[in-house]
Design an enzyme around this catalytic site. Structure first.
Site, PDB file in Angstrom:
ATOM      1  N   HIS A   1      42.360  38.468  33.056  1.00 56.20           N
ATOM      2  CA  HIS A   1      43.227  39.515  32.499  1.00 56.20           C
ATOM      3  C   HIS A   1      44.436  39.717  33.393  1.00 56.20           C
ATOM      4  O   HIS A   1      44.348  39.652  34.619  1.00 56.20           O
ATOM      5  CB  HIS A   1      42.450  40.808  32.251  1.00 56.20           C
ATOM      6  CG  HIS A   1      42.085  41.612  33.457  1.00 56.20           C
ATOM      7  ND1 HIS A   1      42.927  42.539  34.013  1.00 56.20           N
ATOM      8  CD2 HIS A   1      40.961  41.645  34.212  1.00 56.20           C
ATOM      9  CE1 HIS A   1      42.319  43.115  35.050  1.00 56.20           C
ATOM     10  NE2 HIS A   1      41.141  42.591  35.198  1.00 56.20           N
TER      11      HIS A   1
ATOM     12  N   ASP B   1      43.498  42.871  41.389  1.00 60.85           N
ATOM     13  CA  ASP B   1      42.708  42.981  40.161  1.00 60.85           C
ATOM     14  C   ASP B   1      43.698  43.018  39.010  1.00 60.85           C
ATOM     15  O   ASP B   1      44.258  44.070  38.724  1.00 60.85           O
ATOM     16  CB  ASP B   1      41.857  44.248  40.209  1.00 60.85           C
ATOM     17  CG  ASP B   1      41.108  44.525  38.913  1.00 60.85           C
ATOM     18  OD1 ASP B   1      41.126  43.668  38.021  1.00 60.85           O
ATOM     19  OD2 ASP B   1      40.530  45.613  38.799  1.00 60.85           O
TER      20      ASP B   1
ATOM     21  N   GLU C   1      42.454  44.662  29.433  1.00 63.66           N
ATOM     22  CA  GLU C   1      41.078  44.595  29.928  1.00 63.66           C
ATOM     23  C   GLU C   1      40.688  45.929  30.533  1.00 63.66           C
ATOM     24  O   GLU C   1      39.570  46.411  30.361  1.00 63.66           O
ATOM     25  CB  GLU C   1      40.949  43.470  30.967  1.00 63.66           C
ATOM     26  CG  GLU C   1      39.522  43.132  31.383  1.00 63.66           C
ATOM     27  CD  GLU C   1      38.987  43.930  32.578  1.00 63.66           C
ATOM     28  OE1 GLU C   1      37.818  43.785  32.904  1.00 63.66           O
ATOM     29  OE2 GLU C   1      39.753  44.724  33.184  1.00 63.66           O
ATOM     30  N   GLU C   2      41.636  46.528  31.243  1.00 60.77           N
ATOM     31  CA  GLU C   2      41.350  47.756  32.005  1.00 60.77           C
ATOM     32  C   GLU C   2      41.058  48.950  31.101  1.00 60.77           C
ATOM     33  O   GLU C   2      40.570  49.978  31.558  1.00 60.77           O
ATOM     34  CB  GLU C   2      42.529  48.088  32.934  1.00 60.77           C
ATOM     35  CG  GLU C   2      42.802  47.039  34.021  1.00 60.77           C
ATOM     36  CD  GLU C   2      41.738  47.005  35.112  1.00 60.77           C
ATOM     37  OE1 GLU C   2      40.796  47.811  35.056  1.00 60.77           O
ATOM     38  OE2 GLU C   2      41.858  46.152  36.012  1.00 60.77           O
TER      39      GLU C   2
ATOM     40  N   ASP D   1      37.692  36.998  37.403  1.00 62.58           N
ATOM     41  CA  ASP D   1      38.098  38.380  37.672  1.00 62.58           C
ATOM     42  C   ASP D   1      37.679  38.718  39.107  1.00 62.58           C
ATOM     43  O   ASP D   1      36.946  37.957  39.737  1.00 62.58           O
ATOM     44  CB  ASP D   1      37.405  39.323  36.668  1.00 62.58           C
ATOM     45  CG  ASP D   1      38.156  40.639  36.487  1.00 62.58           C
ATOM     46  OD1 ASP D   1      38.988  41.000  37.345  1.00 62.58           O
ATOM     47  OD2 ASP D   1      37.885  41.326  35.477  1.00 62.58           O
TER      48      ASP D   1
ATOM     49  N   HIS E   1      41.243  48.894  42.557  1.00 62.62           N
ATOM     50  CA  HIS E   1      41.964  49.983  41.881  1.00 62.62           C
ATOM     51  C   HIS E   1      42.698  50.900  42.856  1.00 62.62           C
ATOM     52  O   HIS E   1      42.880  52.091  42.599  1.00 62.62           O
ATOM     53  CB  HIS E   1      41.047  50.788  40.954  1.00 62.62           C
ATOM     54  CG  HIS E   1      40.732  50.064  39.681  1.00 62.62           C
ATOM     55  ND1 HIS E   1      40.220  50.668  38.568  1.00 62.62           N
ATOM     56  CD2 HIS E   1      40.886  48.757  39.338  1.00 62.62           C
ATOM     57  CE1 HIS E   1      40.064  49.773  37.608  1.00 62.62           C
ATOM     58  NE2 HIS E   1      40.448  48.596  38.058  1.00 62.62           N
TER      59      HIS E   1
END
Lengths: 350, 338, 349
Positions: free
Chosen positions: B60, B162, B192-193, B215, B301
């Site tokens: 992603h 990420d 995706e998130e 990922d 994140h």
């Protein structure tokens, strides 16, 4: 094969969500004896087809999940103790002090350990163990553990089904191998009934982690009717009556948005006609069963749900009444025998 | 790969607004593949033609962000989250919008830091009033962390590792890949998130035989860490399970065997929460056997996510080996049961 | 006015939308080239069959409500909620139960009988029951059965400055607009879908989108208007009277920038007031539709609605009219090629 014996065998077999192969083989081998063919799809669903006798043969899907909840190794600690997580919903309080079988390079016996009560103070003892505090102890030296076990290996509680008083039985993985046993009872009953419909009896995978097997298999089969067979909470003290079904009083037939009203009403009609006991269950939204996935597959599939009453769900002593399994098998067999293309067409008419 | 990762990490591309990152990635891959196209959800597809098994590889390309919901009379912007953004981590950050506008994250007077929630925060883009702010930003615009990637030895620190680290690995593998029998669909997925949305529609579109996601994953090698097995710098991680997928045992085994054969360091990964694109791919249509190669990543994140270039190199090797291996579907995934 | 009154007063709790479906079918039969239902109960009305592009416009018919799960020996009905019901709203509301619309009220222990500390707590659904005025279980069973749905009973009428009050504005307001849209002709293939089971997880829309497989989808909704006392301006989702609300993002869906721009331009060209919906949570049918098949470009336009999910929801009739105009404008503009649908999938090499 006798339904009781079948259930005893398949509940003893391993088959964690995503790792159903051992029980899958056993189920396929038995069910196909009462059907025409068996195959497995890419996610591992076991599809047993019993062909109908009609020109137009509606497709009826029976789905009972064969996966069971269990444990998975997350880390190997110093001393060879294994930290783990659950696969599916496990109440950590029910697993302490249980024997387990761990599937490493070979099958290994172990126990679930935790800090002993002697070393904890009164306040700690009033708190339940959490999953993080527990570990699997294989009673092997660390080097041996590291040789035989890898992160990601799965383990299950070791338990053979026990016959209790009367027709009741307790064991692990009754949720939902009981449903698989219903499919056997149904296929056996169908041997002597005339049915137009092609019956796809599917032992589904990965229900406990999000009705995943039912999602793909109903896409593949595109049934005209889908019926999920699962377990439901048995009546017990402290739980409202309307949230439970009584053991030994026949299957629960669910009504609610997840269920096609004409599938539910036909199941009820059949139950009445053939003197099969049943109980009404309500579900105000998508159910936590394969029916949730089946209904919204492709352009929509008329879906039903029948359930075996069971106490102590998601423990290693899940308790049910074998009579309920047999009655549910009969109900589904007579239902299938009544299905024709006119009935199927009506299901899209609102 | 260091420069590629730095470039990808610094490019803007929150969920739903992946145009810029898509353009950058398209530029990086188009000379190495046969076809490149997009779809209504903005997924970017790169195809290497082949005659045999159709393999989808998903990484992603979206990152988490914050979306403007209100502009007040003094020109301060209120916002909501796009994906898993924590208010604690936003404190003191600089954020950037797709058009180059940069802002500070400010906070209302708080008597207790535990009470910090997103609605106590605002973006200050230096505008003197609402009119001036509206010339720069409008409601619905999305900002991401504003952060240059830094290289410390083999480790790279920055935002959006990420999953730009995953994108870099897939790009590099496409570049290195020689002719194979397999037909490769590399998909740089969107959204995706916010719920594996791009991979859901792209795998439906492709209808692959096998699926593989690349990922990042969480690690357990920092002070007082969670009980996780994966460590930074110890190799590519082969996922066993997370909340979205139980990887197909066969794919997991194939990856492990390839790693052993090519002497690629790997570690097994069990993640108790979180999901990845394989979660959507494996449930597509009649089901797609799927696996995941994960890149260990610290501080996921946050704007200081850290990955190890050696882990990425090992991931590229493992991915390239997997994509080059011919898989006979009938033999590897037989339908016959008994 | 008449249609929306009829629609809001009809009953259609998620899973049993028949009241609303029948009304719409009757209303729209004269305008349809083809009418269908599917096995979940979605209602499809097709026009311009064979034309391009294929546009789906969806509005969900279902409303939140209750289900009878048990009957006590004294004849009181035990209930559970269907969809996102704010349990605090339930007590002391009239309802109708089952196919025969048996009237009842939602009762709870009277305040005199409650201890002071009990009075401060919201009443949970387990403490509530529907009283249909019978003496015992046997009598109740003659009128209702387990599994029956119950909906709020409310009449819709005008209130204040050109506003309308009633139940189920979410989303009969969308249904009413969609019904009006169907009455006109456009140079495209239009499939109007009145969906079921939105309130319990966008279930109708997901199968409808699979069946229709449109090039573009527009969802019509009722959304929260939070311009009320106690809410800061910064927290307004939409304002009553502020015009149709265009969605940027919700918990199920992010609108493509191109689609947002197209809606905004269309509103501006038509000189219509509009607002951007400022909440990024709560799902709509667009979440399911946009992820059907290989992905479908989608948009959401909503009518602001105060006190959503209560029997006293309020909408502005100006907003209603302007949303209808905008939706119509959007269809006209698409028919004229105003939104390049090819551009959503680009061939780079």
């Amino acid at each position: 094969m006798e339904v009781d014996r079948f259930l005893t065998e398949i509940t003893a077999a391993p088959g964690l969500s995503g790792y159903e192969q051992p029980v899958a083989k056993m189920i396929g081998a038995t069910l196909v004896k009462y059907a025409n063919e068996v195959r497995q799809d890419h996610l591992g669903n076991v599809v047993v087809l019993k062909k109908g006798k009609g020109e137009l043969r509606p497709r009826v899907l029976l789905a009972a999940h064969m996966d069971e909840i269990g444990l998975m190794v997350t880390k190997i600690e110093k001393g060879g103790f294994l930290r783990f997580t659950s696969v599916g919903g496990i109440d950590p309080r029910t697993i302490v002090g249980q024997e387990v079988v761990l599937f490493g390079k070979k099958e290994l016996c172990g126990v679930i350990g935790a800090k002993p009560p002697h070393l904890t103070d009164a306040k700690e003892r009033s708190q339940a163990f959490t999953m993080e505090e527990m570990f699997i102890d294989l009673a092997l030296p660390e080097a041996k553990v590291r040789e035989l076990v890898s992160v990601g290996d799965v383990a299950m509680i070791k338990r053979k089904a026990i016959k209790l008083n009367g027709t009741s039985m307790a064991g692990k993985a009754m949720d939902d191998r009981a449903g698989v046993a219903v499919m056997l009872a149904c296929l056996q009953e169908l041997q002597r009934l005339h049915h137009l419909a092609d019956v796809y009896a599917v032992a589904t995978v990965q229900e406990e982690v999000g009705v995943r097997g039912a999602t793909t298999i109903s896409y593949g089969i595109v049934p005209d009717i889908g019926i999920a067979i699962d377990v439901t909470h048995g009546a017990m003290p402290g739980v409202p009556e309307y949230d439970t079904c009584k053991l030994g009083k026949g299957p629960g037939i669910t009504v609610g948005p997840n269920i096609h009203p004409k599938v539910a009403s036909e199941l009820i009609r059949i139950a009445k006609e053939y003197n099969i006991p049943y109980q009404l269950e309500t579900a105000t939204g998508p159910t936590g069963t394969d029916a949730r996935a089946i209904q919204v597959t492709r352009g929509g599939i008329p879906t039903g749900l029948v359930s075996i009453p069971l106490r102590y769900m998601h423990t290693s002593v899940e308790l049910l009444d074998l009579e309920d399994i047999k009655q549910t098998g009969r109900l589904l067999a007579y239902f299938i025998a009544s299905v024709n293309s006119e009935y199927v067409e009506e299901l899209a008419c609102f | 790969m260091k420069d590629l990762l730095k470039k990808l990490s610094e490019t803007y591309g929150p969920s739903g607004r992946e145009e810029k990152i898509r353009k950058v990635i398209a530029g990086e891959i188009k000379d190495f593949v046969d076809e490149v196209f997009t779809d209504p959800l903005g997924n970017l597809y790169a195809v290497k033609k082949g005659k045999s098994t159709k393999i989808m590889v998903a990484a992603h390309m979206d990152e988490i962000g914050i979306i403007v919901t209100y502009i007040d009379k003094d020109g301060f912007l209120r916002f909501s989250n796009v994906g898993g953004v924590s208010p604690q981590i936003l404190l003191g950050q600089r954020v950037t919008f797709g058009n180059g506008v940069v802002g500070s994250i400010g906070v209302e007077k708080l008597d207790d830091i535990k009470k910090l929630t997103l609605d106590k925060l605002y973006i200050d883009i230096g505008a003197k009033n609402k009119e001036e702010a509206e010339k720069l930003v409008k409601i619905g615009d999305i900002a991401t962390y504003d952060r240059e990637a830094a290289v410390m030895g083999t480790r790279v620190i920055g935002k959006a590792m990420d999953n730009r680290a995953g994108c870099a690995v897939v790009i590099e593998a496409l570049r290195r890949l020689r002719e194979t029998e397999n037909e490769i669909y590399a998909v740089f997925t969107t959204q995706e998130e916010v719920g594996l949305r791009g991979s859901r529609t792209s795998s439906y579109r492709i209808n692959p035989d096998l699926g593989l996601a690349v990922d990042v994953t969480l690690v357990g090698d920092t002070p007082e860490p969670p009980a996780l097995n994966v460590a930074l710098g110890k190799g590519a991680a082969i996922k066993v399970k997370d909340a979205s997928v139980i990887c197909h045992p066969k794919i997991k085994a194939m990856l492990s065997e390839l790693a052993a054969k090519h002497k690629i360091p790997v570690q097994m990964e069990v993640l108790t929460a979180g999901g990845t694109d394989a979660g959507a791919i494996h449930l597509t249509r009649e089901g797609v056997p799927s696996g995941v190669i994960s890149i260990p990543c610290r501080y996921v994140h946050t704007p200081v996510e850290m990955v190890d270039l050696d882990d990425m190199e090992n991931s590229v090797k493992l991915l390239t080996a997997f994509l080059s291996t011919s898989v006979k579907m009938q033999e590897a995934f037989p339908c016959a049961l008994v | 006015m008449l249609l929306i009154k009829k629609l809001t007063e009809a009953y259609g709790v998620s899973g049993d939308e028949s009241g609303v479906r029948n009304l719409l079918r009757e209303e729209l039969t004269p305008y349809a080239e083809k009418i269908e239902t599917d096995s979940l109960g979605n209602l499809y009305i097709k026009k311009g069959i064979g034309k391009k592009p294929r546009v789906m416009v969806a509005a969900h018919m279902d409303e939140i409500g209750l289900m009878v799960v048990g009957i006590e020996s004294n004849g009181l009905l035990q209930v559970k909620t269907v969809g996102g019901v704010d349990e605090r709203v339930l007590v002391s509301k009239p309802v109708v139960v089952g196919e025969n619309h048996v009237p009842g009220v939602i009762g709870a222990k009277a305040i005199h009988l409650q201890k002071p500390h009990e009075r401060k707590k919201p009443l949970e659904v387990e403490q509530l029951y529907i009283d249909i005025g019978v003496k015992n279980k046997e009598e109740a069973e003659k009128m209702v059965k387990i599994g029956d749905y119950a909906a709020f009973l409310a009449t819709t009428h005008e209130i204040g400055d050109n506003c309308l009050i009633g139940k189920a504005m979410d989303n009969r307001v969308g249904c009413a607009i969609l019904a009006e849209l169907v009455k006109e002709d456009y140079d495209l293939e239009l499939t109007a879908v009145f969906t079921v089971q939105e309130e319990i997880g966008l279930r109708g829309a997901s199968v409808a989108a699979y069946n229709v497989h449109p090039d573009f989808a527009l969802v019509l909704e009722g959304t929260t208007a939070s311009d009320v006392a106690g809410v800061e301006d910064t927290g307004y989702v939409t304002k009553l009277g502020g015009g149709p609300a265009i969605s940027i993002m919700d918990s199920s869906f992010i609108a493509p920038q191109k689609v947002i721009n197209f809606l905004v331009e269309t509103a501006k060209k038509l000189n219509l007031p509009f607002q951007l919906r400022r909440l990024t949570t709560a799902g709509t049918d667009a979440g399911a539709i946009s992820q059907a098949h290989g992905g479908i470009p989608s948009a959401v336009i909503s009518v602001p609605c105060r006190y959503l999910h209560s029997p006293t929801s309020i909408i502005s009739l100006d907003d209603y009219e302007n949303t209808l105009r905008l939706a119509k404008g959007v269809l006209m503009a698409i028919a004229e090629g105003g939104l390049s649908l090819e551009g959503f999938a680009e061939k780079i090499k």
